[in-house]
Scaffold this active site. Structure first.
Site, short mmCIF file in Angstrom:
data_model
loop_
_atom_site.label_atom_id
_atom_site.label_comp_id
_atom_site.label_asym_id
_atom_site.label_seq_id
_atom_site.Cartn_x
_atom_site.Cartn_y
_atom_site.Cartn_z
N CYS A 118 -2.83 7.71 4.53
CA CYS A 118 -2.70 7.35 3.12
C CYS A 118 -3.97 7.66 2.33
CB CYS A 118 -2.37 5.86 2.99
SG CYS A 118 -0.81 5.37 3.76
N GLU B 26 0.87 -1.18 0.00
CA GLU B 26 0.00 0.00 0.00
C GLU B 26 0.90 1.22 0.00
OE1 GLU B 26 -2.14 2.57 2.89
OE2 GLU B 26 -3.66 1.00 2.67
#
Length: 535
Positions: free
Chosen positions: A306, A272
């Site tokens: 994120c 990720e």
């Protein structure tokens, strides 16, 4: 290789961790550090609290040899853990869920002290950790169960699909969500029967070690999950070369380098990576609701998330009203450095983030952008505080236009045509998260399906998908490979194996049977099989 695993006492003491009032005593941090894999003669680093700049912990820094020894130890213990029934592994996770909630305040304190988050944002980590433990504590045995499949020949062929653990999983965790991302990556790996060697970021290592302690109290064997502390430059090669699967969360450039190194070993990985996440406010949207949602979407954890929103496209019919409401709510956010719920936004976590945020805003100003609110550091509150900042007039001359800021900065743009807004939202190398706001949820969902992002939230910024552990979460394009959460978040840590047992009739003609006759008979059989249900 040694590790002390006796839980530290909760004695009160005069010196809170990092000099933050209300934090656990420094002895608590020392006790947690002793849970990490260590050995003689190691270098150490001293970490500091973002709120105060004062020391939080002295951390031993593993070298390559120690990291490889941790993997060897994990590999030795993995067959025993894999032999534990999936239902018993579920029970460990459910007990962990209860312990995390029972010791919530201590976990909140540690996350705040190490990361600088506001307490409400720190609670997002507690709740996410509990949700992950509960999901895999209820569903992993079912997801891992051996499944029967129709055989080549009914009644004569028995086929099964088996899920086997990969072995030893290496997890490299970031500093921004030390509890939640540890839980999302480590817990399903353990549930699948793997052992884990984790390298958390030094800055927030105590939070990961605290969850490690809770897991051991819940019944996890002490060597099923090992934590090594160190710099990626020193132990990164060991993690890549010794893992049967690597899970990494961090920057896109680092993720690409890791993927290249892992590819040579033909082992699996999930990544990720970065994001430049858009939010689209459609015509007729509830402006007040969208503005309130934008505050959370952009400034939770000081934007160091994120999936945080960094670009907002508001339709021209609502843009001015939205911007005014958004700015008003943003100005009302209270900055604070205390272990309580008074602050609406906390601190940045390290000097690099403060520098990056300051440079993006200064560059935007220099290239003609307007600072609607915010736009300055706040050393009067703490050494790493920066005001939540809204920009308009941002063009492609500005670094903030396309580059991820990873801080409390958002650019607001207008648009007239929804197709243009979708095109601009998709015009990025990233594809992690997106948000759509409208009173017409059918229309909003149609727009969501046109956005190139791994998760899309309607009338929310990120929490709806982030908190729904039963669906996968991850990025498209340069935002990553693979998914965490849901069935995919568990099954990525397994190898598929197919086992078929043939009874009676062989799948080749026997002696004396003409091949032409055999193939004609099988052709007739295949036509018949096509009509059977379930084939």
């Amino acid at each position: 290789m040694t590790r002390t695993t006796t839980a530290a006492r909760h004695d009160s003491g005069p010196d809170p961790i990092g000099g933050v009032a209300g934090a656990p005593p420094a002895s608590r941090g020392t006790g947690l550090v002793e849970r990490a894999v260590t050995g003689p003669g190691l270098e150490s680093v001293t970490m500091s609290a973002p709120f105060t700049g004062l020391p939080t912990a002295v951390l031993p820094q593993a070298d390559d040899a120690l990291a490889r020894a941790a993997f060897a130890h994990a590999r030795t213990g993995q067959p025993s853990w894999a032999a534990t029934s999936p239902s018993e592994r579920e029970r460990v996770l459910l007990r962990l869920h209860d312990l995390v909630l029972a010791h919530r305040d201590e976990g909140l304190d540690l996350v705040q002290v190490e990361s600088g988050k506001a307490r409400l944002d720190a609670f997002d980590e507690i709740s996410a950790t509990a949700l992950v433990a509960a999901y895999y504590g209820r569903h992993s045995a079912r997801l891992l169960a051996t499944r029967r499949a129709p055989g080549a020949l009914p009644l004569l062929t028995r086929a099964t699909h088996v899920r086997r653990p990969r072995g030893v999983v290496g997890v490299i965790s970031p500093w921004n969500y030390p509890l939640a991302l540890t839980a999302m990556d480590v817990l399903p790996a353990l549930a699948a029967g793997n052992t884990v060697v984790q390298k958390p970021d030094n800055q927030t290592a105590l939070s990961a070690l605290w969850l490690h302690e809770m897991a051991e109290r819940a019944g996890l064997p002490r060597d099923a999950w090992q934590i090594v502390l160190g710099r990626g430059s020193a132990i990164g090669d060991a993690i890549v070369e010794e893992s049967d699967y690597v899970c990494f969360t961090g920057s896109t450039p680092t993720g690409k380098r890791l993927a290249s190194a892992i590819a040579g070993r033909l082992t699996g990985y999930s990544l990720e990576l970065g994001g430049k996440n858009p939010m689209i406010v459609l015509p007729g949207a509830d402006v007040k609701a969208a503005a309130a949602g934008a505050v959370s979407a952009c400034f939770s954890s000081a934007g160091q998330l994120c999936v945080s929103v960094e670009r907002i496209y508001a339709h021209d019919s609502v843009r001015e009203r939205f911007l005014a409401a958004f700015a008003e709510r943003t100005r009302a956010l209270r900055l604070g450095a205390a272990l309580d719920h008074r602050a609406g936004m906390g601190s940045l976590t390290n000097e690099d983030q403060l520098r990056a945020v300051s440079e993006h805003v200064a560059d935007a100003r220099a290239n003609g952008a307007t600072v609607v609110t915010g736009g300055r550091a706040r050393p009067d509150v703490g050494p790493l505080f920066y005001e939540p900042t809204i920009l308009t007039g941002v063009t492609d001359r500005c670094a903030v236009f396309a580059d991820e800021t990873f801080g409390p900065v958002v650019s607001v743009y207008g648009y007239t045509d929804v197709a243009d807004a979708v095109s601009r939202a998709n015009d990025t190398a990233f594809g992690l998260n997106a948000s759509v706001w409208s009173r017409d949820t059918r229309l909003a969902r149609e727009v969501a399906l046109r956005l190139n992002a791994g998760t899309v939230n309607v009338n929310e910024g990120y929490a709806a998908t982030f908190g729904t552990v039963g669906v996968p979460m991850g990025g498209m394009k340069d935002s990553g490979v693979g998914r965490r959460n849901g069935a995919e978040g568990l099954l990525r840590y397994t190898e598929s194996q197919s086992v078929a047992v043939q009874h009676g009739l062989r799948l080749r003609p026997g002696r004396g049977v003409p091949p032409a006759l055999w193939t004609a008979a099988l052709t007739a059989g295949l036509r018949l099989l096509r009509r059977l249900p379930g084939r």
